[in-house]
Write an enzyme that holds these catalytic residues in place. Sequence first.
Site, short mmCIF file in Angstrom:
data_model
loop_
_atom_site.label_atom_id
_atom_site.label_comp_id
_atom_site.label_asym_id
_atom_site.label_seq_id
_atom_site.Cartn_x
_atom_site.Cartn_y
_atom_site.Cartn_z
N CYS A 54 23.36 7.84 2.35
CA CYS A 54 22.75 8.95 1.60
C CYS A 54 23.36 10.29 1.96
O CYS A 54 23.43 11.18 1.13
CB CYS A 54 21.24 8.98 1.82
SG CYS A 54 20.80 9.20 3.54
N GLU A 70 12.37 10.78 0.85
CA GLU A 70 13.71 10.93 1.43
C GLU A 70 14.68 10.45 0.35
O GLU A 70 14.88 9.26 0.17
CB GLU A 70 13.84 10.08 2.70
CG GLU A 70 12.94 10.53 3.83
CD GLU A 70 13.40 11.82 4.51
OE1 GLU A 70 14.60 12.16 4.39
OE2 GLU A 70 12.58 12.49 5.14
P1 NAD Z 1 16.05 2.93 -5.18
O1 NAD Z 1 15.34 4.21 -5.46
O2 NAD Z 1 16.62 2.17 -6.32
O3 NAD Z 1 15.06 1.88 -4.44
C1 NAD Z 1 14.32 2.20 -3.28
C2 NAD Z 1 13.08 1.36 -3.24
O4 NAD Z 1 12.28 1.61 -4.38
C3 NAD Z 1 13.33 -0.17 -3.21
O5 NAD Z 1 12.47 -0.73 -2.23
C4 NAD Z 1 12.95 -0.62 -4.61
O6 NAD Z 1 12.39 -1.90 -4.64
C5 NAD Z 1 11.91 0.39 -5.02
N1 NAD Z 1 11.89 0.60 -6.48
C6 NAD Z 1 12.95 0.51 -7.33
N2 NAD Z 1 12.57 0.79 -8.59
C7 NAD Z 1 11.24 1.04 -8.54
C8 NAD Z 1 10.26 1.40 -9.53
N3 NAD Z 1 10.57 1.52 -10.82
N4 NAD Z 1 9.00 1.60 -9.11
C9 NAD Z 1 8.68 1.48 -7.81
N5 NAD Z 1 9.55 1.15 -6.84
C10 NAD Z 1 10.81 0.93 -7.19
O7 NAD Z 1 17.11 3.30 -4.08
P2 NAD Z 1 18.22 2.38 -3.46
O8 NAD Z 1 19.19 2.00 -4.55
O9 NAD Z 1 17.61 1.31 -2.64
O10 NAD Z 1 18.92 3.40 -2.46
C11 NAD Z 1 19.88 4.31 -2.89
C12 NAD Z 1 19.36 5.71 -3.03
O11 NAD Z 1 18.57 6.04 -1.90
C13 NAD Z 1 20.46 6.73 -3.08
O12 NAD Z 1 20.13 7.72 -4.02
C14 NAD Z 1 20.46 7.32 -1.68
O13 NAD Z 1 20.97 8.62 -1.59
C15 NAD Z 1 19.01 7.28 -1.34
N6 NAD Z 1 18.82 7.25 0.09
C16 NAD Z 1 18.27 8.33 0.69
C17 NAD Z 1 18.14 8.34 2.07
C18 NAD Z 1 17.54 9.51 2.79
O14 NAD Z 1 17.28 9.36 3.98
N7 NAD Z 1 17.32 10.65 2.17
C19 NAD Z 1 18.55 7.24 2.80
C20 NAD Z 1 19.10 6.16 2.14
C21 NAD Z 1 19.23 6.16 0.78
#
Ligand code: NAD
Length: 462
Positions: free
Chosen positions: A247, A213
């Site tokens: 998002c 997602e």
């Molecule tokens: P992110 O991708 O930075 O982090 C999400 C998760 O991934 C966190 O739990 C983090 O600890 C983990 N993570 C971060 N770096 C990692 C790595 N190198 N390896 C493995 N895991 C890692 O996202 P965010 O900043 O928490 O959220 C924002 C993004 O999420 C935006 O792009 C937003 O659009 C998207 N989002 C999508 C939805 C949806 O339903 N489609 C909902 C909310 C947010």
Amino acid sequence: MNSQLSISDIIRKQRKFFQTGATKGLAFRLAQLKNLKQAILQHQTDIVQALLVDLNRAEVETYATEILLILGEIDYAIKNLKKWMQPEKLATNLQQFPASARIYPEPLGIALIIGPWNYPFQLTLSPLIGAIAAGNCVIIKPSELANNSSKVIAEIITKYFAKEYITVVEGGVETSQLLLAEKFDHIFFTGGTVIGKIVMAAAAKHLTPVTLELGGKSPCIVDADIKIECTAQRIVWGKFLNAGQTCVAPDYLLVNKNIKPQLLTAIQKSIKEFYGDNPAKSLDYGRIINQKHFDRLIQFLQDGNICIGGESNKNECYIAPTVIDNITLTSAVMQSEIFGPILPIIEYGDINEAITIINSQPKPLAIYLFSQNKQLQQRILQNTSSGGVCINDTVMQAAASGLPFGGVGDSGIGRYHGKTSFETFSHYKTVLQRSFLFDIKLRYAPYKGKLQWLKRIVGSNT
Ligand code: NAD
């Protein structure tokens, strides 16, 4: 004991528990869904408080976007679970006669849910509902950036669920990496597109199926055939909810140039109505999650002309609801998902210009169209691709249990909410049941003389 050992340990215990079959029965699944509902009801104040600290989120927003959504999903699952679990009868063909066929949903096993920080409860617990309903064990990794929310999620789950059934593993990127090195039966990831690729690559090593997602730049088209005040209110609500950190927030506006001056006036009026003369003082306006994201967003204020807002305060991670005009596709703000309270405007003369712009970008999570013109609505639906579309509103398509939610292309893989959450965490096993009543020998060797019979079946005379 290091965290690597403890993660493997948890997974081993969960596998053992899963293999007892305890999670599979309808009564168990229903009891666990009710248990989760009870946990949320008991901890409403903790959830509200955590989000106040993490994001300065107003209580009403927390109720509307987290608590009510989660409770709605639980009730929907409880009401429909028995039906979802029924095997579905399938038609068989003449070659299989006499036979019957069914498709049985079965749990996948151990699921990993990795969540983001922007709606930390809803975006970990809503997939959890699907995983429970489908009969799985689960490990949840909330985002470390919404630190207080992560703690509350861990407390709730630890208090209400056995570790060998559902566990929270808190931590940052390293913890995620340790988890991703393990074999799961499904990974449900919500986050950015860049990290989504890392998750998918890690999952590929174990052939683990993934739901991703992700995010992206969701455009919002505003045609001239609209009710202007209502349009402005719905845009302002969807964009500045949670200080733009949603998002499915409209990322940028594509506005018919004939309506732009009136729309800007109406947007300014709505911002004032919602958040007062100084949104920094409003109890209803959120903050940016941290200074790193604040710095990232501030860079975007250098392009175009700021026509509304633009004020900021780094110490408070505050950025006012901001609208920027005179933006082009090459502006910095158009190069990545904004994910903050900055709304750029690009105007168009003909709707084809807007369609061309949308189709020149990766497929977004949502497309919004404000227009009463039915032909225009059909043109957008037929000539663009996105996770979902919402006509004459913003964000609401993500808020109903009955509506599947997910992205396409760069905005994600798979979908959930309602029955699709159950499907995401289930394997649909096809079962063909044959009878001993009689046996057509045509398929058995020796084949001599049998080819013409097969050809007759396929309708070939040669
Ligand atoms: P992110 O991708 O930075 O982090 C999400 C998760 O991934 C966190 O739990 C983090 O600890 C983990 N993570 C971060 N770096 C990692 C790595 N190198 N390896 C493995 N895991 C890692 O996202 P965010 O900043 O928490 O959220 C924002 C993004 O999420 C935006 O792009 C937003 O659009 C998207 N989002 C999508 C939805 C949806 O339903 N489609 C909902 C909310 C947010």
